[in-house]
Design an enzyme around this catalytic site. Structure first.
Site: not given
Length: 782
Positions: A333, A613
């Site tokens: 991320s 993610d």
């Protein structure tokens, strides 16, 4: 493994009868039929005739499949009640492992599995085909089979006006799917399994009954065959067909260890690490090659907070002379944004990080309104349209990627993931690995189905399947392990969009309700005001009104659906599973899904990947470091969570325990939970194969009282030590996209300080890693 394996068999399935079937109709008995699906042998779902009004139907029908016994052949048998008005009702569904059959004939009776006593009777007959061998390439988990390619050229005959009629060409089970064309124009190709009984089907779209079917196994190899179509009336066109063998070599690497390029890098990096450790630990002698530990930095996600913090911590490691001791850096991320920026400079870790840090400050503190300026929106649209023209699937994550790039940079960056190889050419920097999660777009959460996918400058792949491709080929089209259509490598911003699309959920909804940039950011802020803590968001988000905002309208033709997950071509598509895949140690280490025993539903059966993610499961980038072939000794865990200093690390530890992956138990004391320190060591002497973990949570402890290690703050400096990391109104919440100059300076100084203030613990942990290597050397057999 690559060999001609004479284990092709003819499987004859005779659907005999059923008895005692429950009635799904109100008045009469059911009208039942049976379907058979065996994806390793055919793309078709075969079906018996329907027996009307009977609880004890008799079909006595035969179906034939050509199978290979080295594959995991799982047949799905279903009984349905036919209904003219509503959807056919399911009566029975069963999965049968064909691998349990011996040569010869065997009957099976499948019960309903309920209080009903009904059953389905099926006869299986297995015969060896001695004249049919097929080359298989396998890593013991997945298998690549032989591929054929059919080239089709359409040439017009007769009246040009008649050639305006549309035709469709289909090879069931081929990579390309149905192809539409005007009669007599066009060139097409189909990639399909060489061992299947395939046929080319050509039909007129305005007259589906006018068909031409060509069995492909009857076509001579590498010879031109000419046919006319249609055959029952004046021909519209001539077809020129040519069947050829597909590529023998795979473009997908099937292997569970590091690729040759990574191994070569590690050989060079070891020399850098050995010299750095000798200096940092003040060793008297040079380290032998088998005494050099593998030390890794593992950074979590957390948006701008993670990106900023990682800059501060890497600067701290560099100041201590410890950055050159690191072999790997993994990111997830927001921390991937920092790594992507740094690796644009091939010498970044050998230079003062003050320059890159100043650039970071400028981007973090700038106004973000310009990201949605009309000129920017038009540029996004043009780039998305060009990607669609080239053949990339379109999805919202691509738009998020471009917006995110504008948030983090002043202009588009042409840098690509494969460009980072230059930063590794002499072993001068650690190897970066970026993490994502592959899931299913429909019906399952990431907790039900989530597979770790890793990206490095060398390769992109799934450790679970032992399937990897060169990073520059990510996004291209693959089938059965071969490259069938190469697309240009995407700019790295599109990968950053995948790695960080946790943030796209709120951004997506804000975009769809907004008509101008100010409304967009107001709604974004409003959505975040309701969050009192950072939670894993759900993939499902509310649908917008029928009339979406004007900003969204600009993209409606490109983004007709609103999938949050990144859709990209699946490079494992068309691979089958080895008969013993489930027992393979590399697969079993990462199996964590209810689907893992159902090979017909796993990722290689999907046309696209659904990449997310990692924060949708566990906020960590550690899995690449847990591969036994990487043999990591020490992990520096850099955790940027605001709520729960050990929460994500404990989730990871629990996952490893369940999977049998060596990893220390994460059991902080109640005092440590209540008042986390700047640094915590977790190791397990009972598990010598498990890495030690030196954990750095994001906390403000002694920094409140010291401006630098051993330098107390003056009364005037006290305010500079106040960093809000715990309350719901923290300026570092993961949804914040702009920081004040004061806030970014505080976070950089805090994270830099926390590293430097624990230099003794860092050096001691590295010293223990060296000792661990030496002990293993002593017990290694000559």
């Amino acid at each position: 493994m690559q060999a001609k394996v004479p284990e092709t068999c003819l499987l004859t399935v005779r659907v005999l009868r059923a008895s005692g079937l429950p009635s799904k109709d109100l008045v009469t008995s059911s009208d039942c039929y049976v379907t058979l699906n065996l994806p390793t042998a055919s793309s078709h779902t075969l079906q018996t005739r329907t027996v009307k009004n009977s609880r004890n139907p008799v079909w006595n029908q035969n179906f034939h499949f050509r199978i290979h016994r080295q594959l995991k052949n799982v047949m799905e048998l279903k009984v349905f009640d036919h209904d003219l008005v509503t959807r056919d009702d399911p009566v029975l569904s069963v999965l049968f492992d064909v691998g349990t059959l011996q040569i010869g004939t065997q009957r099976q009776s499948f019960s309903l599995g309920t209080q009903e006593k009904g059953c389905l009777e099926v006869e299986f007959r297995l015969q060896t085909l001695t004249d049919c061998e097929e080359q298989l390439i396998s890593n013991g988990i997945v298998v690549a089979r032989e591929l054929s390619c059919l080239h089709v050229e359409l040439k017009r005959t007769g009246d040009p006006k008649r050639s305006e009629r549309k035709v469709q060409l289909v090879v069931a089970g081929a990579c390309e799917g149905p192809q539409d064309a005007s009669a007599g124009t066009g060139s097409f190709h189909f990639h399909y399994p060489a061992c299947w009984e395939q046929e080319l089907n050509v039909h007129l779209q305005d007259d589906p009954h006018e068909q031409l079917k060509v069995p492909l196994r009857t076509l001579p190899s590498s010879q031109l065959v000419r046919l006319v179509f249609p055959t029952s009336q004046e021909p519209l066109m001539r077809l020129e067909l040519k069947k050829e063998e597909g590529p023998k070599e795979l473009a997908v690497r099937l292997g569970c260890g590091p690729c040759p390029e990574e191994q070569a890098f590690l050989s060079k990096r070891k020399q850098v690490v050995a010299a750095a450790l000798k200096k940092a630990l003040q060793l008297d002698q040079d380290l032998h090659e088998d005494e050099i530990p593998v030390i890794a930095v593992m950074a979590t996600g957390g948006g701008i907070r993670a990106m900023t913090s990682l800059y501060g911590q890497l600067a701290g490691l560099q100041e201590l002379g410890l950055l050159d001791c690191i072999s790997y850096i993994t990111g997830a991320s927001g921390s991937t944004w920092a790594l992507a920026n740094l690796y644009e400079d091939p010498e970044w870790s050998q230079k003062d990080l003050a320059g890159p840090t100043e650039v970071l400050k400028t981007q973090v503190t700038k106004s973000k309104l310009g990201a949605l300026a009309p000129s920017q929106l038009w540029r996004y649209r043009q780039e998305l349209a060009e990607r669609a023209r080239l053949g990339h699937p379109t999805c919202f994550t691509n738009l998020w990627a471009l917006i995110n790039e504008a948030l983090l940079h002043d202009k588009p960056h042409e840098h690509k993931l494969s460009d980072q190889r230059e930063a590794l050419s002499r072993g001068q920097n650690p190897l970066p690995i970026y993490c994502a999660l592959n899931s299913k777009e429909q019906g399952l959460s990431t907790f039900d189905f989530g597979e770790w996918c890793e990206f490095s400058p060398y390769e992109v792949g799934f450790p679970k399947y032992g399937a990897f491709i060169s990073s520059e080929l990510f996004g291209s089209e693959f089938f059965m392990g071969r490259l069938v259509k190469q697309l240009p490598e995407s700019r790295i911003c599109f990968l950053e969009g995948i790695w960080s699309n946790l943030f796209a959920a709120s951004l997506q909804d804000s975009l769809y309700w907004s008509s101008e940039p100010s409304q967009f950011w107001d709604r974004w802020a409003q959505d975040q005001a309701n969050l009192d803590k950072e939670q894993v968001p759900h993939l499902k988000i509310a649908e917008p009104p029928t009339m979406a905002g004007r900003i969204a309208e600009l993209f409606t033709d490109l983004l007709t659906k609103r999938p949050l997950a990144h859709a990209t071509h699946n490079f494992t598509r068309g691979l089958h599973f080895h008969k013993d895949y489930f027992q393979n140690s590399h697969f079993s280490a990462w199996k964590a899904s209810k689907l893992d025993r159902l090979p017909n539903q796993l990722t290689p059966t999907e046309p696209h990947l659904c990449l997310l993610d990692v924060g949708y499961l566990i906020n960590t980038s550690c899995p690449p470091l847990l591969q036994p072939t990487r043999d990591v000794d020490l992990i520096l865990s850099l955790d940027y969570n605001l709520y729960g200093a050990f929460q994500q690390l404990q989730l990871l530890s629990r996952f490893c325990q369940e999977q049998g992956i060596p990893f220390p138990s994460i059991s902080p004391s109640p005092e440590e939970q209540r008042q986390p320190q700047e640094c915590h060591l977790f190791c397990d002497p009972a598990q010598p194969e498990a890495p030690a973990v030196l954990h750095f949570p994001l906390v403000n402890d002694s920094f409140q009282d010291y401006s630098a290690p051993g330098v107390p703050r003056t009364s005037e400096e006290k305010a500079a030590g106040e960093v809000n990391l715990s309350s719901s109104d923290s300026p570092y919440h993961y949804t914040k996209v702009t920081y004040s100059q004061e806030d970014v300076d505080k976070l950089l100084r805090l994270t830099h300080y926390n590293i430097c203030n624990n230099q003794d613990r860092l050096r001691e942990a590295m010293h223990q890693a060296v000792q661990r290597r030496r002990k293993r050397k002593q017990f290694r057999p000559e």
